[in-house]
Design a protein around this motif. Structure first.
Motif, PDB file in Angstrom:
ATOM      1  N   SER A  29       4.131   4.241   4.394  1.00 44.76           N
ATOM      2  CA  SER A  29       5.378   3.811   4.982  1.00 44.76           C
ATOM      3  C   SER A  29       4.877   2.394   5.895  1.00 44.76           C
ATOM      4  O   SER A  29       5.652   1.516   5.898  1.00 44.76           O
ATOM      5  CB  SER A  29       6.174   4.741   5.529  1.00 44.76           C
ATOM      6  OG  SER A  29       5.768   5.185   6.778  1.00 44.76           O
ATOM      7  N   MET A  56       0.518   7.255  14.629  1.00 45.39           N
ATOM      8  CA  MET A  56      -0.446   8.348  14.442  1.00 45.39           C
ATOM      9  C   MET A  56      -1.100   8.706  15.711  1.00 45.39           C
ATOM     10  O   MET A  56      -2.119   9.467  15.573  1.00 45.39           O
ATOM     11  CB  MET A  56      -1.466   7.807  13.361  1.00 45.39           C
ATOM     12  CG  MET A  56      -0.833   8.033  11.759  1.00 45.39           C
ATOM     13  SD  MET A  56      -1.968   7.313  10.693  1.00 45.39           S
ATOM     14  CE  MET A  56      -1.392   5.588  10.388  1.00 45.39           C
ATOM     15  N   ALA A  80      -7.742   2.602  13.046  1.00 47.66           N
ATOM     16  CA  ALA A  80      -7.752   1.495  12.118  1.00 47.66           C
ATOM     17  C   ALA A  80      -8.707   0.090  13.012  1.00 47.66           C
ATOM     18  O   ALA A  80      -9.406   0.413  13.645  1.00 47.66           O
ATOM     19  CB  ALA A  80      -6.274   1.202  11.950  1.00 47.66           C
ATOM     20  N   CYS A  90      -2.470  -0.837  20.511  1.00 52.43           N
ATOM     21  CA  CYS A  90      -2.864  -1.980  20.025  1.00 52.43           C
ATOM     22  C   CYS A  90      -2.458  -1.953  18.451  1.00 52.43           C
ATOM     23  O   CYS A  90      -3.205  -2.908  17.792  1.00 52.43           O
ATOM     24  CB  CYS A  90      -4.260  -2.361  20.364  1.00 52.43           C
ATOM     25  SG  CYS A  90      -4.534  -2.592  22.021  1.00 52.43           S
ATOM     26  N   GLY A  91      -1.591  -1.094  17.898  1.00 54.19           N
ATOM     27  CA  GLY A  91      -1.155  -1.350  16.537  1.00 54.19           C
ATOM     28  C   GLY A  91      -0.447  -2.737  16.679  1.00 54.19           C
ATOM     29  O   GLY A  91       0.108  -3.229  17.507  1.00 54.19           O
ATOM     30  N   PHE A 140     -14.725   2.321  11.901  1.00 55.91           N
ATOM     31  CA  PHE A 140     -15.174   2.586  10.514  1.00 55.91           C
ATOM     32  C   PHE A 140     -16.088   1.493   9.717  1.00 55.91           C
ATOM     33  O   PHE A 140     -16.611   1.731   8.635  1.00 55.91           O
ATOM     34  CB  PHE A 140     -13.816   2.740   9.422  1.00 55.91           C
ATOM     35  CG  PHE A 140     -13.069   1.492   9.482  1.00 55.91           C
ATOM     36  CD1 PHE A 140     -13.273   0.450   8.587  1.00 55.91           C
ATOM     37  CD2 PHE A 140     -12.043   1.282  10.216  1.00 55.91           C
ATOM     38  CE1 PHE A 140     -12.477  -0.721   8.405  1.00 55.91           C
ATOM     39  CE2 PHE A 140     -11.190  -0.021  10.208  1.00 55.91           C
ATOM     40  CZ  PHE A 140     -11.338  -0.726   9.297  1.00 55.91           C
ATOM     41  N   GLN A 198     -10.330   4.236   4.369  1.00 58.74           N
ATOM     42  CA  GLN A 198     -10.246   2.916   3.730  1.00 58.74           C
ATOM     43  C   GLN A 198     -10.529   3.124   2.410  1.00 58.74           C
ATOM     44  O   GLN A 198     -10.022   2.222   1.259  1.00 58.74           O
ATOM     45  CB  GLN A 198     -11.142   2.085   4.504  1.00 58.74           C
ATOM     46  CG  GLN A 198     -10.602   1.624   5.870  1.00 58.74           C
ATOM     47  CD  GLN A 198     -10.871   2.529   6.606  1.00 58.74           C
ATOM     48  OE1 GLN A 198     -11.473   3.802   6.774  1.00 58.74           O
ATOM     49  NE2 GLN A 198     -10.296   2.442   8.236  1.00 58.74           N
ATOM     50  N   GLU A 245       0.806  -1.080  -0.002  1.00 60.05           N
ATOM     51  CA  GLU A 245      -0.193  -0.052  -0.001  1.00 60.05           C
ATOM     52  C   GLU A 245       0.895   1.218  -0.188  1.00 60.05           C
ATOM     53  O   GLU A 245       2.069   1.205   0.432  1.00 60.05           O
ATOM     54  CB  GLU A 245      -1.015  -0.055   1.204  1.00 60.05           C
ATOM     55  CG  GLU A 245      -2.078   0.568   1.120  1.00 60.05           C
ATOM     56  CD  GLU A 245      -1.787   2.286   1.788  1.00 60.05           C
ATOM     57  OE1 GLU A 245      -0.746   2.272   2.887  1.00 60.05           O
ATOM     58  OE2 GLU A 245      -2.510   3.251   1.396  1.00 60.05           O
ATOM     59  N   ALA A 246       0.398   2.282  -0.558  1.00 63.65           N
ATOM     60  CA  ALA A 246       1.271   3.519  -0.923  1.00 63.65           C
ATOM     61  C   ALA A 246       1.439   4.230   0.519  1.00 63.65           C
ATOM     62  O   ALA A 246       1.083   5.462   0.634  1.00 63.65           O
ATOM     63  CB  ALA A 246       0.629   4.512  -1.891  1.00 63.65           C
ATOM     64  N   THR A 276      -1.321  -7.614   6.756  1.00 69.13           N
ATOM     65  CA  THR A 276      -0.540  -6.932   7.776  1.00 69.13           C
ATOM     66  C   THR A 276      -0.988  -7.199   9.259  1.00 69.13           C
ATOM     67  O   THR A 276      -0.164  -6.743  10.003  1.00 69.13           O
ATOM     68  CB  THR A 276      -0.246  -5.258   7.590  1.00 69.13           C
ATOM     69  OG1 THR A 276      -1.586  -4.808   7.431  1.00 69.13           O
ATOM     70  CG2 THR A 276       0.383  -5.187   6.357  1.00 69.13           C
ATOM     71  N   SER A 277      -1.984  -7.529   9.558  1.00 71.62           N
ATOM     72  CA  SER A 277      -2.835  -7.622  10.893  1.00 71.62           C
ATOM     73  C   SER A 277      -2.940  -8.989  11.381  1.00 71.62           C
ATOM     74  O   SER A 277      -2.498  -9.892  10.589  1.00 71.62           O
ATOM     75  CB  SER A 277      -4.161  -6.755  10.673  1.00 71.62           C
ATOM     76  OG  SER A 277      -4.603  -6.283  11.994  1.00 71.62           O
ATOM     77  N   ASN A 312      -8.390  -5.882  17.983  1.00 72.69           N
ATOM     78  CA  ASN A 312      -6.837  -6.190  18.535  1.00 72.69           C
ATOM     79  C   ASN A 312      -7.192  -6.055  20.088  1.00 72.69           C
ATOM     80  O   ASN A 312      -6.545  -7.268  20.707  1.00 72.69           O
ATOM     81  CB  ASN A 312      -5.743  -5.412  17.955  1.00 72.69           C
ATOM     82  CG  ASN A 312      -5.511  -5.394  16.498  1.00 72.69           C
ATOM     83  OD1 ASN A 312      -6.127  -6.076  15.988  1.00 72.69           O
ATOM     84  ND2 ASN A 312      -4.594  -4.371  16.132  1.00 72.69           N
ATOM     85  N   LEU A 334      -8.791 -10.189  12.313  1.00 71.78           N
ATOM     86  CA  LEU A 334      -9.313  -9.184  11.359  1.00 71.78           C
ATOM     87  C   LEU A 334      -9.531  -9.946   9.929  1.00 71.78           C
ATOM     88  O   LEU A 334     -10.801  -9.641   9.572  1.00 71.78           O
ATOM     89  CB  LEU A 334      -8.331  -8.022  11.115  1.00 71.78           C
ATOM     90  CG  LEU A 334      -8.632  -6.862  10.267  1.00 71.78           C
ATOM     91  CD1 LEU A 334     -10.139  -6.128  10.991  1.00 71.78           C
ATOM     92  CD2 LEU A 334      -7.940  -5.939  10.060  1.00 71.78           C
TER      93      LEU A 334
HETATM   94  C1  LIG Z   1      -5.318  -2.967   9.620  1.00 72.83           C
HETATM   95  O1  LIG Z   1      -6.535  -2.018   9.199  1.00 72.83           O
HETATM   96  C2  LIG Z   1      -6.039  -0.781   8.884  1.00 72.83           C
HETATM   97  C3  LIG Z   1      -4.869  -0.368   8.918  1.00 72.83           C
HETATM   98  C4  LIG Z   1      -4.369   0.866   8.305  1.00 72.83           C
HETATM   99  C5  LIG Z   1      -3.286   1.389   8.342  1.00 72.83           C
HETATM  100  O2  LIG Z   1      -2.874   1.734   7.028  1.00 72.83           O
HETATM  101  C6  LIG Z   1      -1.717   2.252   7.020  1.00 72.83           C
HETATM  102  C7  LIG Z   1      -1.261   2.789   5.698  1.00 72.83           C
HETATM  103  C8  LIG Z   1      -0.130   3.206   5.328  1.00 72.83           C
HETATM  104  O3  LIG Z   1       0.228   3.952   4.157  1.00 72.83           O
HETATM  105  C9  LIG Z   1       0.749   3.680   6.328  1.00 72.83           C
HETATM  106  C10 LIG Z   1       0.477   3.089   7.785  1.00 72.83           C
HETATM  107  O4  LIG Z   1       1.452   3.252   8.550  1.00 72.83           O
HETATM  108  C11 LIG Z   1      -0.819   2.450   7.855  1.00 72.83           C
HETATM  109  C12 LIG Z   1      -0.946   1.852   9.257  1.00 72.83           C
HETATM  110  C13 LIG Z   1      -2.177   1.526   9.402  1.00 72.83           C
HETATM  111  O5  LIG Z   1      -2.770   1.014  10.538  1.00 72.83           O
HETATM  112  C14 LIG Z   1      -1.828   0.022  11.175  1.00 72.83           C
HETATM  113  O6  LIG Z   1      -1.628  -0.862  10.176  1.00 72.83           O
HETATM  114  C15 LIG Z   1      -0.492  -1.744  10.950  1.00 72.83           C
HETATM  115  C16 LIG Z   1      -0.106  -2.697   9.997  1.00 72.83           C
HETATM  116  O7  LIG Z   1       1.273  -2.343   9.325  1.00 72.83           O
HETATM  117  C17 LIG Z   1      -1.228  -2.360  12.014  1.00 72.83           C
HETATM  118  O8  LIG Z   1      -2.241  -3.291  11.600  1.00 72.83           O
HETATM  119  C18 LIG Z   1      -1.868  -1.451  12.883  1.00 72.83           C
HETATM  120  O9  LIG Z   1      -2.807  -1.955  13.878  1.00 72.83           O
HETATM  121  C19 LIG Z   1      -2.585  -0.341  12.186  1.00 72.83           C
HETATM  122  O10 LIG Z   1      -2.793   0.663  13.192  1.00 72.83           O
HETATM  123  C20 LIG Z   1      -5.695   1.799   8.334  1.00 72.83           C
HETATM  124  C21 LIG Z   1      -6.772   1.242   8.340  1.00 72.83           C
HETATM  125  O11 LIG Z   1      -7.906   2.078   7.933  1.00 72.83           O
HETATM  126  C22 LIG Z   1      -7.452   3.404   7.449  1.00 72.83           C
HETATM  127  C23 LIG Z   1      -7.017  -0.209   8.522  1.00 72.83           C
HETATM  128  O12 LIG Z   1      -8.611  -0.568   8.693  1.00 72.83           O
END
Ligand SMILES: COc1cc(-c2[o+]c3cc(O)cc([O-])c3cc2O[C@@H]2O[C@H](CO)[C@H](O)[C@H](O)[C@H]2O)cc(OC)c1O
Ligand SMILES: O=c1ccn([C@@H]2O[C@H](COP(=O)(O)OP(=O)(O)O)[C@@H](O)[C@H]2O)c(=O)[nH]1
Length: 487
Positions: A16, A287, A392, A370-371, A193, A96, A13-14, A147-148, A397, A152
């Motif tokens: 970091s 964030m 998110a 809880c990231g 969301f 999203q 995904e675009a 990534t999660s 989590n 989920l």
């Molecule tokens: C998992 O569900 C969601 C994750 C994200 C999300 O998106 C994201 C996109 C980016 O470009 C950069 C990020 O740093 C980032 C982070 C992010 O949330 C975190 O992702 C982590 C995995 O790498 C992990 O799952 C953490 O728990 C998240 O907090 C966004 C989103 O909706 C906008 C999601 O539903």
């Protein structure tokens, strides 16, 4: 005849966070791939870099790509042409949808890159299932990188059916939701969301949930022994009855765990002077930030708890950006707080070296947003948690950490009437319940966290570990498909 290397394309995904996670997974593919039967490696890894839509994010991505390029690890990068972002900003409420549509717009460029680079397989971020058809047309086996959590994933696979089964919007629903492999999930623990079924964000998550079933496999950043019931429920077809789920590859924890020289940051040196397992660490991801009203409650709760603490506190983002600013302590903290807690507490107003802190013997607990990366980092070091979800998927989590894994003590967070607000008295209670020597709840969470530390470390151990074995299976599937393609 010697066979060429199988080139695995990664489509993060675009942004970091997800990019870093997928690149880490790519490094593992390279490291495990070994030599081919010719001169070169069996597998090469090329990251398709999507130009982020904001300059803030573009700068982060450029910096991270630059670091990996300079590291000489062999990960290659291929920049996709710029595309016009969908006609909406990254405003709160449509993130999203924005991410999903932006990734879908990359489809023609992904197909062109697959042809140009000779792809043996494509691995796409979970926001990018909109490119699956293009990949299929190009004849490239395509895997989703999740990534999660498996929780989920199970929820998203179930979402198309849940949309029909639950008669009202989740935000108005007082009942529980059935996610196979989890105890009944209160609607308030679902991601915010997903609250309204008519929202584009909800519809996109239903879409991704459906499309996961079309992938050739789902690679997931979890450990088989951390979420066994959930992974079994998905594999047994209990999330989408009547259809066989794609093969699952739990290869986690996918974290950048390389030994790095100590940052020598003052907060780490401060920890050196504290007794073992005595300090509570508070940090809220890339964030998370607090206004003065929330920060004052935290300060009062910490002060009254009597426990030692290291608090990474950030302030609100500047206009038009998403990342927090360094905290202005005079504005955020109650008067006299720093003097009164001097010696037993440290407030760190900027980005913290989280992994190094969690690795420190002085840390005894972690108040976290809880990231999933933060959670895995904590479990890797056996640190029990206090979950304070902010955005998110983090509410889910938090539920899983307390109710399913037992590695966390509960914290009452008001996410319904007040935006993730925690009262001082509630924080004090939760901190005591985790950190007090006499707390039975805390003892159980500490024991479970220690167990999960062993589970995570065993999983990646060469030979017998479950994540190690999943990576080998994944490489076998990729190489097997590739040799069929090249015959
Ligand atoms: C998992 O569900 C969601 C994750 C994200 C999300 O998106 C994201 C996109 C980016 O470009 C950069 C990020 O740093 C980032 C982070 C992010 O949330 C975190 O992702 C982590 C995995 O790498 C992990 O799952 C953490 O728990 C998240 O907090 C966004 C989103 O909706 C906008 C999601 O539903
Ligand atoms: O002050 C901070 C805040 C975060 N992190 C790191 O940033 C990542 C956060 O990822 P996570 O999935 O937990 O949450 P996100 O920020 O993506 O919501 C983790 O690797 C943390 O170690 C850090 O090092 N210092």
């Amino acid at each position: 005849m010697a066979m060429a290397s199988a080139n695995v394309l990664l489509l993060p995904e675009a942004g970091s966070g997800h990019l870093m996670s997928l690149i880490e997974a790519g490094k593992r593919l390279l490291a495990h791939g070994g030599r081919g039967d010719g001169e070169g490696p069996a597998v090469t890894v090329t990251v398709l870099v999507v130009r982020p839509a904001t300059s803030e994010s573009a700068a982060e991505v450029d910096a991270h790509v630059g670091r990996v390029e300079a590291s000489g690890l062999g990960v290659r990068f291929h920049r996709l042409p710029a595309v016009e972002p969908p006609p909406m900003g990254c405003a709160a409420g449509n993130v999203q949808e924005f991410k999903s549509r932006y990734m879908q717009l990359q489809a023609p460029h992904v197909r062109a890159a697959a042809a140009e680079l000779g792809a043996a397989a494509l691995v796409v971020d979970f926001f990018a299932t909109g490119v699956l058809d293009a990949a299929r047309e190009a004849g490239v086996p395509t895997y989703v990188y999740f990534t999660s959590t498996a929780a989920l994933l199970a929820l998203m696979l179930r979402l198309p059916a849940l949309e029909e089964e639950v008669p009202v919007d989740f935000e108005e629903f007082d009942g529980t939701v059935d996610v196979p492999g989890l105890p009944p999930v209160p609607a308030g623990s679902l991601p915010a969301f997903m609250g309204r079924k008519e929202s584009p964000n909800f519809k996109w998550f239903v879409y991704h949930g459906r499309r996961f079933m079309d992938a050739d496999g789902i690679i997931i950043n979890t450990v088989a022994e951390l979420e066994p019931a959930l992974l079994a429920a998905i594999a047994d077809g209990r999330c989408v009855p009547g259809r066989t789920a794609p093969p699952l590859y739990p290869i986690g924890p996918v974290l950048d765990l390389e030994d790095k020289p100590s940052s020598n940051a003052r907060c780490v040196r401060w920890l050196d002077a504290q007794p073992p397992a005595s300090v509570l660490f508070l940090c809220f991801g890339s964030m998370g930030w607090f206004d003065a009203a929330k920060a004052r409650e935290v300060a009062a709760g910490l002060e009254r708890s009597g426990h030692r603490f290291l608090w990474a506190l950030r302030g609100p983002p500047a206009a038009g950006t998403v990342h927090p600013t360094d905290a202005s302590l005079d504005e955020l903290l109650p008067e006299g707080f720093l003097e009164r807690t001097k010696g037993r507490g440290l407030v760190w107003p900027t980005w913290a070296p989280q992994k190094e802190i969690l690795a420190h013997a002085a840390i005894g607990g972690f108040v976290t947003h809880c990231g999933w990366n933060s959670t895995l980092e904590s479990l890797w070091h056996g640190v029990p948690l206090v979950p304070w979800p902010l955005y998110a998927e983090q509410r889910l989590n938090a539920f899983e950490l307390v109710r399913d894994m037992g590695v966390a003590v509960p914290l009452g967070v008001d996410g319904k009437r007040r935006d993730s607000f925690v009262e001082a008295a509630e924080l004090e209670r939760a901190v005591r319940s985790l950190m007090d020597d006499a707390s039975e709840v805390g003892r159980k969470a500490r024991e479970k966290a220690a167990e999960m530390k062993a589970v995570c470390r065993n999983a990646v151990a060469p030979g017998g570990g479950s994540s190690y074995a999943a990576l080998q299976r994944l490489l076998g599937a990729i190489r097997g498909g590739f040799s069929t393609m090249t015959q």
